[in-house]
Motif scaffolding. Structure first.
Motif, PDB file in Angstrom:
ATOM      1  N   ALA A 176     104.352  27.622 155.319  1.00 51.45           N
ATOM      2  CA  ALA A 176     103.488  26.702 154.786  1.00 51.45           C
ATOM      3  C   ALA A 176     103.831  25.168 155.534  1.00 51.45           C
ATOM      4  CB  ALA A 176     103.689  26.339 153.236  1.00 51.45           C
ATOM      5  N   LEU A 177     105.008  24.918 155.710  1.00 48.75           N
ATOM      6  CA  LEU A 177     105.206  23.706 156.362  1.00 48.75           C
ATOM      7  C   LEU A 177     104.683  23.497 158.001  1.00 48.75           C
ATOM      8  CD1 LEU A 177     109.009  22.957 155.307  1.00 48.75           C
ATOM      9  CD2 LEU A 177     107.046  21.686 154.424  1.00 48.75           C
ATOM     10  N   TYR A 178     104.403  24.526 158.644  1.00 45.82           N
ATOM     11  CA  TYR A 178     104.050  24.515 159.872  1.00 45.82           C
ATOM     12  C   TYR A 178     102.596  24.883 160.136  1.00 45.82           C
ATOM     13  CZ  TYR A 178     108.963  23.377 161.297  1.00 45.82           C
ATOM     14  OH  TYR A 178     110.363  22.968 161.329  1.00 45.82           O
ATOM     15  N   HIS A 179     102.072  25.518 158.958  1.00 45.62           N
ATOM     16  CA  HIS A 179     100.695  26.256 159.366  1.00 45.62           C
ATOM     17  C   HIS A 179      99.738  25.436 159.984  1.00 45.62           C
ATOM     18  CE1 HIS A 179      99.408  24.455 155.445  1.00 45.62           C
ATOM     19  NE2 HIS A 179      98.251  24.645 155.867  1.00 45.62           N
ATOM     20  N   ASP A 180      99.885  23.953 159.579  1.00 45.05           N
ATOM     21  CA  ASP A 180      98.602  23.185 159.914  1.00 45.05           C
ATOM     22  C   ASP A 180      99.060  22.212 161.251  1.00 45.05           C
ATOM     23  OD1 ASP A 180      96.335  23.932 158.710  1.00 45.05           O
ATOM     24  OD2 ASP A 180      96.592  22.462 157.135  1.00 45.05           O
ATOM     25  N   ILE A 181     100.089  22.596 161.982  1.00 44.83           N
ATOM     26  CA  ILE A 181     100.674  21.630 163.001  1.00 44.83           C
ATOM     27  C   ILE A 181      99.313  21.472 164.049  1.00 44.83           C
ATOM     28  CG2 ILE A 181     102.973  22.215 162.806  1.00 44.83           C
ATOM     29  CD1 ILE A 181     103.137  23.948 164.887  1.00 44.83           C
ATOM     30  N   LYS A 187     108.529  15.791 162.000  1.00 44.88           N
ATOM     31  CA  LYS A 187     108.716  14.126 161.990  1.00 44.88           C
ATOM     32  C   LYS A 187     107.256  13.765 162.791  1.00 44.88           C
ATOM     33  CE  LYS A 187     113.077  12.542 161.431  1.00 44.88           C
ATOM     34  NZ  LYS A 187     114.158  11.602 161.766  1.00 44.88           N
ATOM     35  N   GLU A 188     106.988  14.711 163.921  1.00 43.40           N
ATOM     36  CA  GLU A 188     105.776  14.201 164.765  1.00 43.40           C
ATOM     37  C   GLU A 188     104.591  14.369 164.098  1.00 43.40           C
ATOM     38  OE1 GLU A 188     103.894  15.852 168.960  1.00 43.40           O
ATOM     39  OE2 GLU A 188     106.068  16.381 168.643  1.00 43.40           O
ATOM     40  N   LEU A 189     104.474  15.460 163.204  1.00 38.21           N
ATOM     41  CA  LEU A 189     103.314  15.805 162.395  1.00 38.21           C
ATOM     42  C   LEU A 189     103.092  14.644 161.378  1.00 38.21           C
ATOM     43  CD1 LEU A 189     101.014  17.871 161.369  1.00 38.21           C
ATOM     44  CD2 LEU A 189     102.762  18.746 159.846  1.00 38.21           C
ATOM     45  N   SER A 190     104.165  14.314 160.817  1.00 39.06           N
ATOM     46  CA  SER A 190     104.131  13.112 159.825  1.00 39.06           C
ATOM     47  C   SER A 190     103.601  11.853 160.507  1.00 39.06           C
ATOM     48  CB  SER A 190     105.344  12.785 159.086  1.00 39.06           C
ATOM     49  OG  SER A 190     106.249  12.684 159.980  1.00 39.06           O
ATOM     50  N   ASP A 191     103.919  11.664 161.795  1.00 39.08           N
ATOM     51  CA  ASP A 191     103.412  10.481 162.317  1.00 39.08           C
ATOM     52  C   ASP A 191     102.119  10.527 163.059  1.00 39.08           C
ATOM     53  OD1 ASP A 191     105.922   9.362 162.222  1.00 39.08           O
ATOM     54  OD2 ASP A 191     106.851  10.018 163.912  1.00 39.08           O
ATOM     55  N   LYS A 192     101.725  11.686 163.434  1.00 37.67           N
ATOM     56  CA  LYS A 192     100.162  11.896 164.024  1.00 37.67           C
ATOM     57  C   LYS A 192      99.178  12.218 162.956  1.00 37.67           C
ATOM     58  CE  LYS A 192     101.698  12.992 168.616  1.00 37.67           C
ATOM     59  NZ  LYS A 192     101.727  14.005 169.717  1.00 37.67           N
ATOM     60  N   ALA A 193      99.555  12.955 162.010  1.00 34.25           N
ATOM     61  CA  ALA A 193      98.643  13.452 160.894  1.00 34.25           C
ATOM     62  C   ALA A 193      99.540  13.374 159.555  1.00 34.25           C
ATOM     63  CB  ALA A 193      98.261  14.917 161.231  1.00 34.25           C
ATOM     64  N   ASP A 221     113.793  22.078 157.091  1.00 32.45           N
ATOM     65  CA  ASP A 221     114.441  20.595 156.921  1.00 32.45           C
ATOM     66  C   ASP A 221     113.159  19.957 157.530  1.00 32.45           C
ATOM     67  OD1 ASP A 221     115.536  18.059 156.916  1.00 32.45           O
ATOM     68  OD2 ASP A 221     117.090  18.684 158.496  1.00 32.45           O
ATOM     69  N   THR A 222     112.837  18.978 156.796  1.00 29.19           N
ATOM     70  CA  THR A 222     111.501  17.993 157.282  1.00 29.19           C
ATOM     71  C   THR A 222     111.955  16.832 158.308  1.00 29.19           C
ATOM     72  OG1 THR A 222     111.831  16.664 155.167  1.00 29.19           O
ATOM     73  CG2 THR A 222     110.133  18.365 154.932  1.00 29.19           C
ATOM     74  N   ASN A 223     113.182  16.860 158.337  1.00 28.70           N
ATOM     75  CA  ASN A 223     113.539  15.811 159.661  1.00 28.70           C
ATOM     76  C   ASN A 223     113.722  16.544 161.035  1.00 28.70           C
ATOM     77  OD1 ASN A 223     113.852  13.623 157.697  1.00 28.70           O
ATOM     78  ND2 ASN A 223     115.851  14.636 156.955  1.00 28.70           N
ATOM     79  N   THR A 224     113.103  17.948 161.103  1.00 29.19           N
ATOM     80  CA  THR A 224     113.020  18.246 162.400  1.00 29.19           C
ATOM     81  C   THR A 224     112.039  17.525 163.036  1.00 29.19           C
ATOM     82  OG1 THR A 224     111.226  20.012 161.635  1.00 29.19           O
ATOM     83  CG2 THR A 224     113.534  20.626 161.506  1.00 29.19           C
ATOM     84  N   LYS A 225     112.319  17.678 164.423  1.00 30.76           N
ATOM     85  CA  LYS A 225     111.383  16.819 165.339  1.00 30.76           C
ATOM     86  C   LYS A 225     109.721  17.085 165.270  1.00 30.76           C
ATOM     87  CE  LYS A 225     111.327  15.497 170.425  1.00 30.76           C
ATOM     88  NZ  LYS A 225     111.537  15.817 171.739  1.00 30.76           N
ATOM     89  N   LEU A 226     109.675  18.467 165.079  1.00 35.18           N
ATOM     90  CA  LEU A 226     108.233  18.869 165.124  1.00 35.18           C
ATOM     91  C   LEU A 226     107.498  18.227 163.826  1.00 35.18           C
ATOM     92  CD1 LEU A 226     105.771  20.208 166.171  1.00 35.18           C
ATOM     93  CD2 LEU A 226     106.617  22.360 165.371  1.00 35.18           C
TER      94      LEU A 226
END
Length: 681
Positions: free
Chosen positions: A506-511, A468-474, A461-466
């Motif tokens: 893939a969603l989390y590989h570049d956090i 969302k933080e990735l979409s804000d910062k990067a 789910d792309t609405n998870t906190k982590l």
């Protein structure tokens, strides 16, 4: 000594597996019944396939459960119930009548008439309590015999002799008419109704005790067979008395008292069989699932589930063997498939069923039903995280149980009328219990630290906190991760890999890029490049550190290890090629290790897919005017370079699968770049 300690330390994982293996073997053997095992299958209604069978010892012929039930029914029909006669109630009623008589009949009454009334009251009281007065709750036949217990004596009388409280008024009216005391009817009725109380009660405890005593006197045998007597000949149909004698021999053989020597041999035999079965499971894991074999927690989880099913089944057998099919054995392959894969789930299920075949009745029927149900479980449950799929699969499993049982019954009995409908209820309860697999998987995730498809669905789910933080910062990295996830999922579906797992990876590989977002081109919104003020070596270190940073962030946010593996391996041991080449322009003696990612290289199909998709998607941004041919060459060049650098040697992926992935990536990139004819302005 030091060498020995080092040897123990280096092989501690292996020693733990040996300990776990031996402990599981011991516990299963300990739970097994230690009697003998009858070595023949009794083919009801079919010819005896073995050689002539002679009685190995003297034994009694057991009555069938139906015969025992019929005898108990006859005892119930002829059993005489007990009633207790309470003398103290009679005494209290006598005193109460005396007091009531003085209150109801005045002193002015003529002496003769008064004496006559007193005699009537006394005689009537004696008649009422001759056999006693009872408040009838459950009517029984008036002619039925009962025991009326007075103190320590019990006399047999007919039940109709006891006066019922509902019959008290007609009885009093009849007595008044017989004695011609109609003028005092109301007063006499008032007198008796104010004073008389029931004094006979049903003695349930004594009745049941006597009934149990008669049950204990039932003989559970009828006749006996002497040692050496032929029981059944080869080819003879097993039915009627032959079937009863064979069942009696089997029961006697399995329940007889064993000597210490025989007992030890039985335990030794069970230990060997359980040892071999569990050894096959361990060797299967070691050969075909080496990554699981190396992880002690996962091996413990597999053996724990196997042991749990064995314990649960044996517990139910000890409680009531008729409920053996209530145990939801298909939870085992469901659980293992949810955490690992279908092949391991089915193999473990078969080993478990084989172990239970030693202790269940009708072992062949039981093993056939459970193995077929396990196969159906593996074939039907494709996506456990979808509730509808689980309900449909449980329905199919229950249907297979019912059909298999129906087939076995008509083969054995030769008639539909012999089918026991209660067994169908057991299968339905089994299906309902199987639905418990979802909360069980959730509990296992917390206890063993594993991850299932249901958890992966939540993480996707792309609405998870982590995220969302990735979409804000990067935001550029987030968009890149979404594109990589789509490419990787399509590639995984093409070669039959775990699409849900690779998508989440893939969603989390570049956090890790959140910490230095502007040093990555996809997040640079201006013409200013942060690397302009750094040397190529420093720039490369910042780029490489996003892997380490990503692992640290993932561990702090409690991401599963299977997801962290994607962060750790998505660049393998490749080099930061751009800055490596840039450094070579000013320094010919460049150490490539300064520009190399720490690795490790991908060690599964899913992590290999992510490496390909990540590299292709990132590099595709540099294409200025992409064409179909340019994209084909571009994909081939990037993935071939990774193969030349031996990045996929540990990932268990074939050349054919890599070619399939290439085709998917080419097709997807062409769709992304919308390659089509140009329309005139």
């Amino acid at each position: 000594m030091e060498r020995f300690v080092n040897f123990l330390y280096k092989n501690q994982a292996l020693f733990y597996k040996v300990f776990l293996f031996l402990l599981t073997t011991f516990l299963i053997v300990y739970l097994y019944p230690k009697g003998g095992k009858f070595k023949y299958e009794i083919p009801k209604g079919k010819p005896w396939q073995y050689d002539n069978l002679y009685a190995p010892f003297d034994f009694a012929i057991l009555k069938t459960p139906e015969e025992i039930a019929a005898e108990k029914e006859r005892i119930n029909e002829g059993h005489i119930p007990y009633y207790e006669y309470q003398e103290d109630v009679v005494d209290s009623v006598e005193k109460a009548l005396e007091v009531e008589f003085l209150e109801i009949f005045p002193d002015t009454l003529h002496r003769v008439q008064r004496n006559r009334l007193q005699d009537f009251v006394e005689d009537t009281r004696e008649d009422i309590y001759d056999y006693g007065l009872i408040q009838e709750i459950i009517p029984i036949e008036s002619g039925e015999l009962v025991y009326l217990r007075k103190g320590n004596e019990a006399n047999e009388i007919t039940y109709q002799n006891i006066l019922k409280q509902n019959d008290l008024r007609p009885f009093l009216n009849r007595r008044i008419d017989e004695n011609q005391l109609q003028l005092f009817r109301d007063e006499l009725l008032e007198l008796f109704f104010n004073s008389v109380r029931p004094n006979v009660t049903y003695d349930e405890e004594l009745t049941l005790r006597e009934l149990e005593s008669k049950y204990n006197q039932i003989s559970y045998t009828r006749g006996s067979v002497e040692r050496g007597t032929i029981i059944v000949s080869k080819g003879e149909i097993v039915e009627g008395d032959k079937l009863k004698i064979l069942n009696s021999l089997k029961s006697e053989y399995e329940s007889q008292v064993w000597s210490q020597a025989n007992y030890n041999w039985v335990v030794f035999g069970y230990s060997l069989l359980v040892f071999l079965a569990l050894l096959m499971l361990l060797l299967f894991i070691r050969k075909y699932r080496p990554d699981i074999f190396q992880n002690n927690i996962k091996v413990t989880f597999i053996f724990f589930n196997l042991l749990l099913m064995v314990m649960l089944t044996i517990g139910v057998i000890n409680f009531n063997v008729n409920y053996v099919y209530v145990v939801p054995l298909c939870i085992l392959p469901l659980t293992l498939k949810g955490f690992f894969d279908s092949r391991l789930g089915l193999f473990t299920h078969v080993i478990t069923v084989v172990l239970l075949g030693f202790v269940v009745p009708d072992s062949y029927e039981y093993m056939f039903l459970q193995i077929i149900a396990g196969i159906v479980t593996i074939l039907t449950v494709s996506e456990l995280y979808k509730r509808a799929n689980l309900f449909i699969s449980v329905g199919q499993i229950t249907l297979i149980y019912i059909i298999s049982y129906f087939a076995f019954t008509i083969i054995q009995e030769g008639a539909i009328s012999e089918i026991n409908p209660e067994v169908f209820l057991m299968f339905l309860l089994n299906g309902l219990a199987t639905l418990f697999v979802q909360p069980l998987i959730y509990a296992y995730e917390k206890i063993f630290g594993l991850v299932s498809d249901m958890s992966l669905l939540e993480l996707s789910d792309t609405n998870t906190k982590l995220l969302k933080e990735l979409s804000d910062k990067a935001p550029g990295t987030f968009h890149h991760s979404l594109n990589v996830a789509n490419l990787a999922e399509a590639a995984a579906n093409e070669i039959g890999a775990n699409a849900m797992l690779v998508r989440v990876g893939a969603l989390y590989h570049d956090i890790g890029k959140m910490q230095n977002a502007t040093y990555f081109t996809e997040n640079q919104t201006t013409s200013v490049n942060s690397h302009d003020e750094l040397s190529p070596k420093e720039s490369a270190q910042i780029i490489i550190e996003h892997v380490i940073n990503g692992i640290e962030i993932a561990k702090k946010r409690n991401l599963p290890d299977r997801v962290i593996d994607f962060i750790r391996t998505h660049h393998g041991t490749t080099t930061v090629y751009y800055f490596y080449k840039k450094e070579q322009e000013s320094n010919e003696n460049v150490n490539p290790e300064d520009f190399r990612y720490p690795g490790p290289i991908p060690f599964s199909k899913e992590t290999a897919i992510l490496m390909m998709c990540d590299s292709v998607e990132a590099a595709s941004r540099s294409l200025k005017e992409p064409t179909a041919k340019l994209i084909d060459n571009f994909v081939e060049k990037i993935i071939n370079k990774q193969m030349e650098e031996e990045q996929f040697h540990n990932s268990n992926i074939t050349f054919m699968e890599i070619q399939q992935i290439k085709k998917v990536l080419k097709r997807k990139l062409k769709n992304i770049f919308h390659l089509r004819i140009e329309y005139p302005e």
